[in-house]
Design a protein around this motif. Structure first.
Motif, PDB file in Angstrom:
ATOM      1  N   SER A   1      12.027   4.067 -36.777  1.00  0.00           N
ATOM      2  CA  SER A   1      13.167   4.498 -37.594  1.00  0.00           C
ATOM      3  C   SER A   1      13.152   5.998 -37.877  1.00  0.00           C
ATOM      4  N   LEU A   2      12.019   6.640 -37.665  1.00  0.00           N
ATOM      5  CA  LEU A   2      11.939   8.077 -37.946  1.00  0.00           C
ATOM      6  C   LEU A   2      12.689   8.909 -36.919  1.00  0.00           C
ATOM      7  N   PHE A   3      12.751   8.435 -35.680  1.00  0.00           N
ATOM      8  CA  PHE A   3      13.374   9.228 -34.624  1.00  0.00           C
ATOM      9  C   PHE A   3      14.874   9.419 -34.835  1.00  0.00           C
ATOM     10  N   PRO A   4      15.647   8.383 -35.183  1.00  0.00           N
ATOM     11  CA  PRO A   4      17.073   8.644 -35.468  1.00  0.00           C
ATOM     12  C   PRO A   4      17.278   9.594 -36.638  1.00  0.00           C
ATOM     13  N   LEU A   5      16.381   9.544 -37.620  1.00  0.00           N
ATOM     14  CA  LEU A   5      16.513  10.465 -38.751  1.00  0.00           C
ATOM     15  C   LEU A   5      16.241  11.904 -38.337  1.00  0.00           C
TER      16      LEU A   5
ATOM     17  N   THR B   1      22.601  11.629 -35.192  1.00  0.00           N
ATOM     18  CA  THR B   1      23.396  10.419 -34.982  1.00  0.00           C
ATOM     19  C   THR B   1      24.162  10.426 -33.666  1.00  0.00           C
ATOM     20  N   GLU B   2      23.831  11.316 -32.745  1.00  0.00           N
ATOM     21  CA  GLU B   2      24.500  11.347 -31.452  1.00  0.00           C
ATOM     22  C   GLU B   2      24.153  10.080 -30.676  1.00  0.00           C
ATOM     23  N   ALA B   3      25.184   9.266 -30.403  1.00  0.00           N
ATOM     24  CA  ALA B   3      24.944   7.936 -29.834  1.00  0.00           C
ATOM     25  C   ALA B   3      24.319   8.009 -28.448  1.00  0.00           C
TER      26      ALA B   3
ATOM     27  N   VAL C   1      17.001  -5.679 -34.670  1.00  0.00           N
ATOM     28  CA  VAL C   1      17.221  -4.969 -35.939  1.00  0.00           C
ATOM     29  C   VAL C   1      17.037  -3.468 -35.744  1.00  0.00           C
ATOM     30  N   VAL C   2      15.968  -3.092 -35.050  1.00  0.00           N
ATOM     31  CA  VAL C   2      15.703  -1.667 -34.824  1.00  0.00           C
ATOM     32  C   VAL C   2      16.741  -1.068 -33.877  1.00  0.00           C
ATOM     33  N   ALA C   3      17.224  -1.864 -32.920  1.00  0.00           N
ATOM     34  CA  ALA C   3      18.177  -1.356 -31.932  1.00  0.00           C
ATOM     35  C   ALA C   3      19.490  -0.908 -32.571  1.00  0.00           C
ATOM     36  N   LEU C   4      19.822  -1.438 -33.738  1.00  0.00           N
ATOM     37  CA  LEU C   4      21.052  -1.017 -34.414  1.00  0.00           C
ATOM     38  C   LEU C   4      21.020   0.468 -34.748  1.00  0.00           C
ATOM     39  N   GLN C   5      19.841   1.004 -35.008  1.00  0.00           N
ATOM     40  CA  GLN C   5      19.731   2.418 -35.354  1.00  0.00           C
ATOM     41  C   GLN C   5      19.952   3.321 -34.141  1.00  0.00           C
ATOM     42  N   TYR C   6      19.833   2.744 -32.934  1.00  0.00           N
ATOM     43  CA  TYR C   6      19.972   3.526 -31.704  1.00  0.00           C
ATOM     44  C   TYR C   6      21.295   3.252 -30.986  1.00  0.00           C
ATOM     45  N   ALA C   7      22.200   2.584 -31.659  1.00  0.00           N
ATOM     46  CA  ALA C   7      23.543   2.313 -31.130  1.00  0.00           C
ATOM     47  C   ALA C   7      23.484   1.585 -29.785  1.00  0.00           C
ATOM     48  N   LEU C   8      22.524   0.682 -29.614  1.00  0.00           N
ATOM     49  CA  LEU C   8      22.394  -0.081 -28.374  1.00  0.00           C
ATOM     50  C   LEU C   8      23.319  -1.288 -28.408  1.00  0.00           C
ATOM     51  N   ASP C   9      23.996  -1.552 -27.294  1.00  0.00           N
ATOM     52  CA  ASP C   9      24.814  -2.754 -27.213  1.00  0.00           C
ATOM     53  C   ASP C   9      23.934  -3.968 -26.918  1.00  0.00           C
ATOM     54  N   TRP C  10      24.566  -5.128 -26.866  1.00  0.00           N
ATOM     55  CA  TRP C  10      23.795  -6.363 -26.711  1.00  0.00           C
ATOM     56  C   TRP C  10      23.091  -6.424 -25.354  1.00  0.00           C
ATOM     57  N   ARG C  11      23.704  -5.855 -24.322  1.00  0.00           N
ATOM     58  CA  ARG C  11      23.094  -5.901 -22.988  1.00  0.00           C
ATOM     59  C   ARG C  11      21.829  -5.053 -22.946  1.00  0.00           C
TER      60      ARG C  11
END
Length: 222
Positions: A35-39, A43-45, A116-126
């Protein structure tokens, strides 16, 4: 070997529940570190999606290494390891059962935390499913390799540092293949090859690592 495995795994899971602070500590490290890396980056997807496989794989690797040191440490301190060596049961079977239990409480838990963690990285389901698939293949291999390092450093002063020095070079190929298999922006043929290499390495590790760890335990207890 198949007859004794369920009982060994059940015992290890019960002991892991009693020592759940170690397991929870490794899982919390995975969540906090990833979680530290997105911070820090922003927020660039596109940037987050590009670095997500590498970041999650590296944090999962270190989380697995943190918990690997406890594979045989508590049994060594309590004297149970000596009883295992004297047991009529084959020592590689006991070691393999401990590795399976370690993966169920650490590696599999990490895989389940990925959405849960993937939500912070704007990853889609695939992309999330691909990442979970690579970790599902790679985390058992991390536990298998970690068992050899834990057996070799058993009873050594500063064993955690020595364990890291031993297993990190062996973790590097797993890290490379895992990140390459989860990289949807990469070459499709390379992704399939990386998946195949991870599967092949897991098959070899499942056969070789319990025997190597058992031999290292016998040497450490002499």
């Amino acid at each position: 070997m198949l007859e004794v495995m369920p009982g060994i795994i059940r015992r290890e899971l019960m002991l892991s529940w009693r020592r759940r602070s170690v397991t929870l500590g490794a899982l919390m490290f995975f969540i906090v570190a990833s979680s530290l890396f997105p911070l820090a980056i922003g927020t660039e997807a596109k940037t987050l999606q590009m670095i997500a496989p590498g970041v999650l794989w590296v944090t999962a690797l270190f989380a697995a290494m943190l918990s690997a040191g406890q594979l045989f440490g508590s049994d060594y301190a309590s004297g149970a390891l000596e009883q295992m060596l004297l047991s009529p049961l084959p020592l590689p079977a006991i070691v393999f059962g401990k590795i399976v239990a370690h993966w169920l409480t650490s590696g599999l838990a990490l895989v389940l935390l990925v959405p849960v963690v993937a939500l912070q990285y704007a990853l889609d389901w695939r992309a999330t499913l691909y990442l979970m698939g690579t970790l599902l293949l790679g985390t058992p291999l991390l536990s298998l390799i970690g068992s050899m390092g834990a057996a070799l450093t058993l009873g050594v002063r500063g064993g955690g540092v020595v364990l890291a020095l031993l297993v990190l070079p062996l973790y590097v190929p797993v890290l490379i293949f895992g990140v390459s298999a989860a990289d949807l922006a990469g070459v499709p043929g390379r992704m399939q090859a990386s998946f195949s290499l991870l599967g092949a390495a897991l098959c070899v590790g499942a056969w070789l690592c319990p025997w190597a760890s058992a031999a290292a335990l016998r040497i450490a207890m002499e």
